[in-house]
Scaffold this motif. Sequence first.
Motif, PDB file in Angstrom:
ATOM      1  N   LEU A 279       8.347   5.948   6.778  1.00 28.78           N
ATOM      2  CA  LEU A 279       7.011   6.440   7.130  1.00 28.78           C
ATOM      3  C   LEU A 279       6.916   7.848   6.560  1.00 28.78           C
ATOM      4  O   LEU A 279       7.445   8.811   7.139  1.00 28.78           O
ATOM      5  CB  LEU A 279       6.806   6.443   8.645  1.00 28.78           C
ATOM      6  N   ALA A 280       6.260   7.961   5.421  1.00 31.90           N
ATOM      7  CA  ALA A 280       6.279   9.218   4.668  1.00 31.90           C
ATOM      8  C   ALA A 280       5.636  10.366   5.425  1.00 31.90           C
ATOM      9  O   ALA A 280       5.950  11.535   5.171  1.00 31.90           O
ATOM     10  CB  ALA A 280       5.571   9.016   3.326  1.00 31.90           C
ATOM     11  N   THR A 281       4.747  10.073   6.355  1.00 33.18           N
ATOM     12  CA  THR A 281       4.053  11.136   7.076  1.00 33.18           C
ATOM     13  C   THR A 281       4.861  11.693   8.243  1.00 33.18           C
ATOM     14  O   THR A 281       4.444  12.659   8.876  1.00 33.18           O
ATOM     15  CB  THR A 281       2.704  10.618   7.601  1.00 33.18           C
ATOM     16  N   ASN A 282       6.002  11.087   8.566  1.00 33.74           N
ATOM     17  CA  ASN A 282       6.888  11.641   9.584  1.00 33.74           C
ATOM     18  C   ASN A 282       8.142  12.161   8.892  1.00 33.74           C
ATOM     19  O   ASN A 282       9.083  11.413   8.644  1.00 33.74           O
ATOM     20  CB  ASN A 282       7.255  10.598  10.634  1.00 33.74           C
ATOM     21  N   THR A 283       8.140  13.434   8.593  1.00 33.77           N
ATOM     22  CA  THR A 283       9.263  14.037   7.882  1.00 33.77           C
ATOM     23  C   THR A 283      10.241  14.707   8.838  1.00 33.77           C
ATOM     24  O   THR A 283      11.137  15.436   8.403  1.00 33.77           O
ATOM     25  CB  THR A 283       8.757  15.069   6.861  1.00 33.77           C
ATOM     26  N   GLY A 284      10.074  14.466  10.128  1.00 32.94           N
ATOM     27  CA  GLY A 284      10.975  15.040  11.112  1.00 32.94           C
ATOM     28  C   GLY A 284      12.301  14.314  11.160  1.00 32.94           C
ATOM     29  O   GLY A 284      12.581  13.409  10.369  1.00 32.94           O
ATOM     30  N   LEU A 329       0.896   0.967   3.755  1.00 34.36           N
ATOM     31  CA  LEU A 329      -0.026   1.328   2.679  1.00 34.36           C
ATOM     32  C   LEU A 329      -0.540   2.739   2.959  1.00 34.36           C
ATOM     33  O   LEU A 329      -0.941   3.043   4.091  1.00 34.36           O
ATOM     34  CB  LEU A 329      -1.199   0.348   2.633  1.00 34.36           C
ATOM     35  N   TYR A 330      -0.527   3.600   1.957  1.00 38.36           N
ATOM     36  CA  TYR A 330      -1.042   4.961   2.103  1.00 38.36           C
ATOM     37  C   TYR A 330      -2.368   5.047   1.354  1.00 38.36           C
ATOM     38  O   TYR A 330      -2.425   4.842   0.144  1.00 38.36           O
ATOM     39  CB  TYR A 330      -0.034   5.973   1.565  1.00 38.36           C
ATOM     40  N   LEU A 331      -3.421   5.377   2.079  1.00 36.16           N
ATOM     41  CA  LEU A 331      -4.755   5.318   1.488  1.00 36.16           C
ATOM     42  C   LEU A 331      -5.078   6.525   0.631  1.00 36.16           C
ATOM     43  O   LEU A 331      -5.875   6.436  -0.302  1.00 36.16           O
ATOM     44  CB  LEU A 331      -5.797   5.167   2.595  1.00 36.16           C
ATOM     45  N   THR A 332      -4.502   7.677   0.942  1.00 34.89           N
ATOM     46  CA  THR A 332      -4.837   8.878   0.177  1.00 34.89           C
ATOM     47  C   THR A 332      -3.585   9.698  -0.073  1.00 34.89           C
ATOM     48  O   THR A 332      -2.589   9.597   0.637  1.00 34.89           O
ATOM     49  CB  THR A 332      -5.848   9.761   0.929  1.00 34.89           C
ATOM     50  N   THR A 333      -3.629  10.518  -1.067  1.00 35.14           N
ATOM     51  CA  THR A 333      -2.602  11.530  -1.314  1.00 35.14           C
ATOM     52  C   THR A 333      -3.314  12.843  -1.611  1.00 35.14           C
ATOM     53  O   THR A 333      -4.464  12.860  -2.067  1.00 35.14           O
ATOM     54  CB  THR A 333      -1.702  11.160  -2.510  1.00 35.14           C
ATOM     55  N   ASP A 334      -2.643  13.943  -1.330  1.00 38.82           N
ATOM     56  CA  ASP A 334      -3.249  15.227  -1.675  1.00 38.82           C
ATOM     57  C   ASP A 334      -2.963  15.550  -3.142  1.00 38.82           C
ATOM     58  O   ASP A 334      -2.367  14.764  -3.875  1.00 38.82           O
ATOM     59  CB  ASP A 334      -2.746  16.336  -0.744  1.00 38.82           C
ATOM     60  N   ASN A 336      -0.878  17.316  -4.444  1.00 40.49           N
ATOM     61  CA  ASN A 336       0.536  17.444  -4.779  1.00 40.49           C
ATOM     62  C   ASN A 336       1.274  16.108  -4.732  1.00 40.49           C
ATOM     63  O   ASN A 336       2.503  16.076  -4.837  1.00 40.49           O
ATOM     64  CB  ASN A 336       1.199  18.425  -3.815  1.00 40.49           C
ATOM     65  N   GLY A 337       0.538  15.033  -4.523  1.00 38.02           N
ATOM     66  CA  GLY A 337       1.157  13.717  -4.495  1.00 38.02           C
ATOM     67  C   GLY A 337       1.733  13.317  -3.160  1.00 38.02           C
ATOM     68  O   GLY A 337       2.436  12.305  -3.065  1.00 38.02           O
ATOM     69  N   ASN A 338       1.447  14.110  -2.111  1.00 37.71           N
ATOM     70  CA  ASN A 338       1.937  13.752  -0.782  1.00 37.71           C
ATOM     71  C   ASN A 338       1.099  12.625  -0.196  1.00 37.71           C
ATOM     72  O   ASN A 338      -0.126  12.617  -0.299  1.00 37.71           O
ATOM     73  CB  ASN A 338       1.885  14.965   0.151  1.00 37.71           C
ATOM     74  N   LYS A 339       1.761  11.684   0.430  1.00 41.20           N
ATOM     75  CA  LYS A 339       1.077  10.522   0.960  1.00 41.20           C
ATOM     76  C   LYS A 339       0.411  10.830   2.299  1.00 41.20           C
ATOM     77  O   LYS A 339       0.932  11.612   3.091  1.00 41.20           O
ATOM     78  CB  LYS A 339       2.055   9.355   1.123  1.00 41.20           C
ATOM     79  N   GLY A 340      -0.734  10.186   2.540  1.00 44.91           N
ATOM     80  CA  GLY A 340      -1.443  10.390   3.799  1.00 44.91           C
ATOM     81  C   GLY A 340      -2.128   9.125   4.256  1.00 44.91           C
ATOM     82  O   GLY A 340      -2.184   8.124   3.537  1.00 44.91           O
ATOM     83  N   ASN A 341      -2.657   9.147   5.462  1.00 44.60           N
ATOM     84  CA  ASN A 341      -3.379   8.016   6.054  1.00 44.60           C
ATOM     85  C   ASN A 341      -2.598   6.701   5.948  1.00 44.60           C
ATOM     86  O   ASN A 341      -3.011   5.764   5.264  1.00 44.60           O
ATOM     87  CB  ASN A 341      -4.761   7.834   5.408  1.00 44.60           C
ATOM     88  N   PRO A 342      -1.447   6.609   6.605  1.00 44.62           N
ATOM     89  CA  PRO A 342      -0.659   5.368   6.523  1.00 44.62           C
ATOM     90  C   PRO A 342      -1.305   4.238   7.304  1.00 44.62           C
ATOM     91  O   PRO A 342      -1.793   4.429   8.423  1.00 44.62           O
ATOM     92  CB  PRO A 342       0.677   5.772   7.151  1.00 44.62           C
ATOM     93  N   ILE A 343      -1.312   3.066   6.720  1.00 49.29           N
ATOM     94  CA  ILE A 343      -1.836   1.856   7.355  1.00 49.29           C
ATOM     95  C   ILE A 343      -0.714   0.815   7.378  1.00 49.29           C
ATOM     96  O   ILE A 343      -0.173   0.459   6.327  1.00 49.29           O
ATOM     97  CB  ILE A 343      -3.054   1.276   6.600  1.00 49.29           C
ATOM     98  N   SER A 344      -0.373   0.346   8.559  1.00 47.39           N
ATOM     99  CA  SER A 344       0.655  -0.689   8.677  1.00 47.39           C
ATOM    100  C   SER A 344       0.079  -2.025   8.241  1.00 47.39           C
ATOM    101  O   SER A 344      -0.961  -2.452   8.735  1.00 47.39           O
ATOM    102  CB  SER A 344       1.144  -0.772  10.125  1.00 47.39           C
ATOM    103  N   GLN A 345       0.767  -2.688   7.324  1.00 37.27           N
ATOM    104  CA  GLN A 345       0.327  -3.991   6.832  1.00 37.27           C
ATOM    105  C   GLN A 345       1.368  -5.053   7.169  1.00 37.27           C
ATOM    106  O   GLN A 345       1.928  -5.710   6.294  1.00 37.27           O
ATOM    107  CB  GLN A 345       0.067  -3.935   5.328  1.00 37.27           C
ATOM    108  N   ASN A 346       1.612  -5.196   8.442  1.00 37.97           N
ATOM    109  CA  ASN A 346       2.547  -6.199   8.933  1.00 37.97           C
ATOM    110  C   ASN A 346       1.816  -7.126   9.894  1.00 37.97           C
ATOM    111  O   ASN A 346       0.975  -6.680  10.671  1.00 37.97           O
ATOM    112  CB  ASN A 346       3.696  -5.532   9.697  1.00 37.97           C
TER     113      ASN A 346
END
Length: 422
Positions: A279-284, A329-334, A336-346
């Motif tokens: 999950l690219a948006t959780n970098t913790g 699925l990540y709908l947008t990136t800023d 700098n290429g960072n991924k955002g708005n993750p959508i679970s497709q399961n």
Amino acid sequence: PLSAATDENFWKNEKEANSAVAGDYALLRQALNDGYAFFSYGDYPSDEFSTSIGGEDLPQVSNIQWNISIPPTSTYRPMYKLRRYDNFYRIIDQSNRCIRFIPGIPSSEFSDPGNADEARNSLIGEAYFLRAFSYFYMGRVWGGVPIVKESDKDLSQAVNLERATPEEVMNQARTDVKKAIEMLSWTNANSSDKAVRANKGAAYALLAHLEAWTGNYAECAAAATEVINSGQYQYVPMSNYLSIWKGQSSEGIFEIAGNSPTEGSSLSISMLTLKAPYLATNTGTQASTPLDQFALRTKFPDSSDLRIKQAFAFYNSTDPNCIKYANILYLTTDGNGNKGNPISQNNMVVFRLSDIVLLKAEALAATGDNGGARTLLNEIRNKALPGNDYTGNDDDLFEEIIRERGRELFLEGHRFYDLVRL
């Protein structure tokens, strides 16, 4: 408005009937997603998760503290959503309307008038299945609930219904699912509907679970046998294990659709149980709701188990992740290429072949067929770890089957119900 769909100007042809049934599945998806309900009811209160999970209301969900006070204006809170049994009554009302109106659609209004009876029965059978599933689900969560068997023709004449007993709720679910079995066929009319719309296999799987919940193990084994012997389902190779949760695999029996951009969710179990890189948006350093690392290693005593290799990451760390729901699925990136708005497709896998095989093994062990139970248990064990036959004695066989269900069905909405019914 004349442009609004009502019972008076709807229900004219097969297309409208099919739309009504499809809408019923959408209501079920909403009910099981609201407040992460499928996992909040089935997994969070079990030994799968750490007792120190964070998040609003989720610690109370995990510790089965359902009586916390929620302001009536806090409709966004998970605990508020998890108390909303009206979501399930919306499914029941839609099912009741399908059962009431679809029989009156003339055969001439079906795409194939010569096979109109079969098409009509299939749609009605799906409605009975969804009503049965809703009562079974509510019965496991709340026990006794009101039973509504027909839609109100005049809402001004609606009456309050008393709460039925838990036994009456399960009996209603049993009656409905047996009606569904009579009306449904083994295959779906459209291959794209496999598993995400009910067929006879889904109905038998529901019946098997219902009979296990009520302690009728002979009936549970019989229903599970129908699924297994149908030839409609096959195990997914362990090398492709994660494809099960992408949806509609050879093993899937009944699933809630969620594997497309239009059906995926940003408020899903993926967002709570994963961290980067899954999950690219959780970098913790930790998932929002961590698993119980010690219980997990107790469940899987052999790290060579292919389920560990395929379905878990960071297994030996203090924060292991279950990656069954890591199709993001990540709908947008800023810029700098960072991924955002993750959508679970399961897809949400409600029933699958391994579940039903283990349920039959449990039923056989409970009714004294230890040899048959052992054979089915070893079938699942050897799929995950070749040469891993159960060598214990018959006195411990039943409990070992339940432990195997805990391993095979980890984070699939079954664990807490298994513990409660046993």
